[in-house]
Write a protein that holds these residues in place. Structure first.
Motif, mmCIF file in Angstrom:
data_model
loop_
_atom_site.group_PDB
_atom_site.id
_atom_site.type_symbol
_atom_site.label_atom_id
_atom_site.label_comp_id
_atom_site.label_asym_id
_atom_site.label_seq_id
_atom_site.Cartn_x
_atom_site.Cartn_y
_atom_site.Cartn_z
ATOM 1 N N TYR A 156 -22.825 -4.337 -11.985
ATOM 2 C CA TYR A 156 -24.067 -3.569 -11.895
ATOM 3 C C TYR A 156 -24.188 -3.006 -10.482
ATOM 4 C CZ TYR A 156 -26.376 -7.063 -8.967
ATOM 5 O OH TYR A 156 -26.712 -7.886 -7.925
ATOM 6 N N THR A 157 -25.019 -1.989 -10.339
ATOM 7 C CA THR A 157 -25.368 -1.451 -9.037
ATOM 8 C C THR A 157 -26.883 -1.438 -8.905
ATOM 9 O OG1 THR A 157 -25.306 0.514 -7.615
ATOM 10 C CG2 THR A 157 -25.180 0.890 -9.994
ATOM 11 N N SER A 158 -27.376 -1.766 -7.725
ATOM 12 C CA SER A 158 -28.826 -1.810 -7.498
ATOM 13 C C SER A 158 -29.456 -0.426 -7.471
ATOM 14 C CB SER A 158 -29.114 -2.538 -6.178
ATOM 15 O OG SER A 158 -28.427 -1.927 -5.109
ATOM 16 N N ASP A 159 -28.634 0.630 -7.470
ATOM 17 C CA ASP A 159 -29.181 1.990 -7.503
ATOM 18 C C ASP A 159 -29.742 2.334 -8.875
ATOM 19 O OD1 ASP A 159 -28.494 2.416 -4.871
ATOM 20 O OD2 ASP A 159 -26.509 3.206 -5.371
ATOM 21 N N LEU A 160 -29.400 1.555 -9.891
ATOM 22 C CA LEU A 160 -29.914 1.761 -11.238
ATOM 23 C C LEU A 160 -30.732 0.544 -11.655
ATOM 24 C CD1 LEU A 160 -26.769 3.248 -13.049
ATOM 25 C CD2 LEU A 160 -28.708 4.478 -12.095
ATOM 26 N N THR A 161 -31.709 0.756 -12.494
ATOM 27 C CA THR A 161 -32.591 -0.330 -12.923
ATOM 28 C C THR A 161 -32.137 -0.985 -14.215
ATOM 29 O OG1 THR A 161 -34.002 1.251 -14.120
ATOM 30 C CG2 THR A 161 -34.585 0.750 -11.831
ATOM 31 N N GLY A 162 -31.171 -0.388 -14.915
ATOM 32 C CA GLY A 162 -30.709 -0.941 -16.175
ATOM 33 C C GLY A 162 -29.945 -2.241 -15.994
ATOM 34 N N LEU A 163 -29.850 -3.007 -17.079
ATOM 35 C CA LEU A 163 -29.135 -4.271 -17.043
ATOM 36 C C LEU A 163 -27.629 -4.045 -17.057
ATOM 37 C CD1 LEU A 163 -31.276 -6.286 -19.636
ATOM 38 C CD2 LEU A 163 -31.405 -6.404 -17.143
ATOM 39 N N SER A 164 -26.881 -5.058 -16.666
ATOM 40 C CA SER A 164 -25.422 -4.992 -16.723
ATOM 41 C C SER A 164 -24.966 -4.759 -18.159
ATOM 42 C CB SER A 164 -24.817 -6.297 -16.205
ATOM 43 O OG SER A 164 -25.212 -6.532 -14.873
ATOM 44 N N GLY A 165 -24.012 -3.874 -18.326
ATOM 45 C CA GLY A 165 -23.515 -3.552 -19.660
ATOM 46 C C GLY A 165 -24.176 -2.358 -20.293
ATOM 47 N N SER A 166 -25.261 -1.854 -19.699
ATOM 48 C CA SER A 166 -25.905 -0.654 -20.239
ATOM 49 C C SER A 166 -25.027 0.561 -19.972
ATOM 50 C CB SER A 166 -27.290 -0.468 -19.626
ATOM 51 O OG SER A 166 -27.194 -0.275 -18.226
ATOM 52 N N VAL A 167 -25.313 1.644 -20.678
ATOM 53 C CA VAL A 167 -24.477 2.839 -20.578
ATOM 54 C C VAL A 167 -24.423 3.354 -19.151
ATOM 55 C CG1 VAL A 167 -24.228 5.228 -21.324
ATOM 56 C CG2 VAL A 167 -24.869 3.471 -22.977
ATOM 57 N N GLY A 168 -25.572 3.457 -18.511
ATOM 58 C CA GLY A 168 -25.613 3.978 -17.156
ATOM 59 C C GLY A 168 -24.886 3.092 -16.168
ATOM 60 N N GLN A 169 -25.079 1.753 -16.283
ATOM 61 C CA GLN A 169 -24.435 0.820 -15.364
ATOM 62 C C GLN A 169 -22.917 0.832 -15.524
ATOM 63 O OE1 GLN A 169 -25.564 -0.820 -12.900
ATOM 64 N NE2 GLN A 169 -27.728 -1.272 -13.171
ATOM 65 N N VAL A 170 -22.436 0.813 -16.745
ATOM 66 C CA VAL A 170 -20.990 0.797 -16.986
ATOM 67 C C VAL A 170 -20.343 2.072 -16.450
ATOM 68 C CG1 VAL A 170 -19.207 0.860 -18.784
ATOM 69 C CG2 VAL A 170 -21.096 -0.771 -18.950
ATOM 70 N N ARG A 171 -20.959 3.195 -16.715
ATOM 71 C CA ARG A 171 -20.408 4.473 -16.263
ATOM 72 C C ARG A 171 -20.380 4.570 -14.751
ATOM 73 N NH1 ARG A 171 -23.395 9.743 -18.374
ATOM 74 N NH2 ARG A 171 -25.045 8.793 -17.121
ATOM 75 N N GLU A 172 -21.475 4.218 -14.092
ATOM 76 C CA GLU A 172 -21.562 4.336 -12.643
ATOM 77 C C GLU A 172 -20.644 3.340 -11.943
ATOM 78 O OE1 GLU A 172 -22.699 5.983 -9.080
ATOM 79 O OE2 GLU A 172 -23.128 6.688 -11.124
ATOM 80 N N CYS A 173 -20.611 2.097 -12.441
ATOM 81 C CA CYS A 173 -19.755 1.077 -11.818
ATOM 82 C C CYS A 173 -18.283 1.447 -11.957
ATOM 83 C CB CYS A 173 -20.030 -0.285 -12.445
ATOM 84 S SG CYS A 173 -21.657 -0.966 -12.064
ATOM 85 N N ALA A 174 -17.895 1.929 -13.128
ATOM 86 C CA ALA A 174 -16.500 2.332 -13.336
ATOM 87 C C ALA A 174 -16.132 3.487 -12.419
ATOM 88 C CB ALA A 174 -16.283 2.716 -14.798
ATOM 89 N N PHE A 175 -17.036 4.423 -12.229
ATOM 90 C CA PHE A 175 -16.763 5.565 -11.364
ATOM 91 C C PHE A 175 -16.578 5.132 -9.915
ATOM 92 C CE2 PHE A 175 -18.377 8.919 -8.511
ATOM 93 C CZ PHE A 175 -17.448 9.918 -8.793
ATOM 94 N N ARG A 176 -17.407 4.207 -9.431
ATOM 95 C CA ARG A 176 -17.302 3.763 -8.046
ATOM 96 C C ARG A 176 -16.021 2.953 -7.819
ATOM 97 N NH1 ARG A 176 -23.529 2.372 -6.093
ATOM 98 N NH2 ARG A 176 -24.451 4.282 -6.958
ATOM 99 N N LEU A 177 -15.646 2.135 -8.793
ATOM 100 C CA LEU A 177 -14.398 1.391 -8.670
ATOM 101 C C LEU A 177 -13.198 2.333 -8.690
ATOM 102 C CD1 LEU A 177 -15.212 -1.608 -11.033
ATOM 103 C CD2 LEU A 177 -14.922 -1.716 -8.550
#
Length: 435
Positions: A173-194
């Protein structure tokens, strides 16, 4: 430049400052996905940047051959196309307990220095698995962290990394988003940063992904699009056979398959597949026929077993394991109509030995011969291999890469061949070997 997050409708692109549930522009429910945005960029507007953008002529692009990093695991190298490429991002998916963490830990033991990001398991749990696998490498760094920003900092501070493992992306997860781990936004953003940090440093990155109950990669479809390679582990957890397939590979083929066996010491590469799918001491029993299937570019010899027994049911049973049940119905109809074998009052059971699933039509002839063999209670020749597709007219058609299949069969020791070369129609093949 500060960052914030908004919710964007995946249907029409309308933006909202908070979760609305329903898009008021297109009336789509649950279509809003949280996205990180830069406040400075949004205030500036599109097309107002003063930065010069230059293009490169395609004819002037220098193409260098990718230097491969061998994993020292032969079957993994086969699927990857010869080894890992610098900065390659690999998504490894499969059912729980299939062997994803096991093969990554084995790979970490081979390479020089590895950062293993543990999002699901503790360091102690990984240590227990490593002890069971006999892994005692001092070059594996385990990081218990689920904040992707902290993971990026750890990667930047580390030097001489040979590989990064993130197990799994659904826990990040990233603290820049409010969604929980595993949500669409979190998965997409975390994968992009990695992916961004792996590409910038030229370090191969393995991302473990969960699967849904439908058998697909969990999370947004963009996850499979942004990575370079998607590998999929297949197999029955009750058996030792494991198969690794590449469904996407920017640096190699997607038609290769790796074969492993799950042992006490981990996943073992299988170079001679016939040792798994063929019995050394095959007895002369009716209902058995050997065929050569094609998994990618590799021919594999497997044994088809059939059982035909009388039934008292109004609708006879047609049960297959490892072979498509609908195609089995076609083969039975062809046997009854074109070959005069009355199977309407018999239960038919077909099994592929070894736990492999056949999707290759080149196994049709072997299935038909094994059913006919058990029906007539006559054994087929011991050194016979059957290769060919059977159409609705009862004609035997040539299988794809048939020469390669037969060459592999002869190498193993099969001297007799049943194919479209020896018999043009199915009834001719049955008459030749069973009547």
């Amino acid at each position: 430049m500060s960052q914030s997050s908004i919710f964007v409708c995946q249907q029409c692109g309308n933006e909202y400052s908070k979760w609305m549930g329903k898009c008021t522009a297109c009336n789509s429910w649950n279509s809003l996905v949280e996205t990180v945005v830069s406040i400075g960029t949004r205030q500036q507007g599109l097309g107002n940047s003063k930065t010069k953008v230059s293009s490169v002529n395609l004819s002037e692009v220098k193409v260098n051959k990718n230097s491969r990093i061998s994993t020292k695991i032969s079957e993994l190298d086969r699927v990857l196309g010869g080894g890992l490429v610098t900065g390659q991002v690999v998504l490894l998916a499969g059912e729980p307990g299939i062997g994803k963490s096991t093969i990554l830990l084995q790979l970490s033991d081979i390479l020089a220095k590895v950062l293993y990001v543990a999002g699901e398991e503790s360091a102690q749990q990984i240590g227990i698995r490593a002890q069971r696998l006999g892994i005692r490498s001092k070059k594996i760094e385990v990081l218990e962290e689920t904040n992707v920003d902290e993971v990026v900092v750890a990667i930047e501070q580390s030097s001489n990394l040979a590989m990064i493992v993130v197990d799994s992306i659904q826990t990040m997860y990233t603290s820049d988003l409010t969604g929980l781990s595993g949500s669409v936004g979190q998965v997409r953003e975390c994968a992009f940063r990695l992916l961004k940090i792996a590409k910038s440093k030229g370090i191969p990155l393995f991302i473990v992904g969960h699967v849904t109950k439908e058998g697909t990669v969990a999370g947004p479809a963009v996850l499979a699009h942004i990575v370079d390679t998607v590998l999929w582990f297949e197999g029955d957890k009750t058996l030792t056979l494991r198969m690794l397939r590449a469904y996407k590979n920017r640096f190699g083929p997607t038609d290769e398959v790796g074969i492993f066996t799950m042992e006490d010491k981990g996943l073992i590469s299988v170079t001679s597949a016939e040792k798994i799918f063929l019995s050394k001491d095959t007895k002369a029993v009716s209902g058995s026929c050997v065929t050569s299937i094609l998994e990618g570019t590799r021919p594999i010899l497997v044994e088809i077993q059939s059982l035909v027994v009388p039934t008292k049911l109004a609708f006879p049973k047609r049960i297959s394991q490892g072979f498509d049940s609908r195609r089995l119905e076609l083969m039975l109809a062809i046997l009854q109509k074109r070959c005069g074998i009355p199977l309407g009052e018999f239960d038919v059971f077909v099994n592929v030995v070894g736990g492999v699933t056949i999707k290759d039509p080149g196994a049709d002839l072997a299935v038909c011969l094994s059913i006919a063999s058990n029906y007539f209670d006559k054994t087929l020749p011991n050194k016979l291999v059957a290769v060919g597709e059977v159409d609705l007219l009862g004609e035997i058609r040539q299988a794809v890469s048939q020469d390669r299949r037969l060459k592999e069969a002869r190498r193993v020791g099969f001297s007799l061949v049943a194919s479209n070369i020896e018999s043009k129609y199915l009834n001719q093949a049955i008459s030749k070997y069973l009547r």
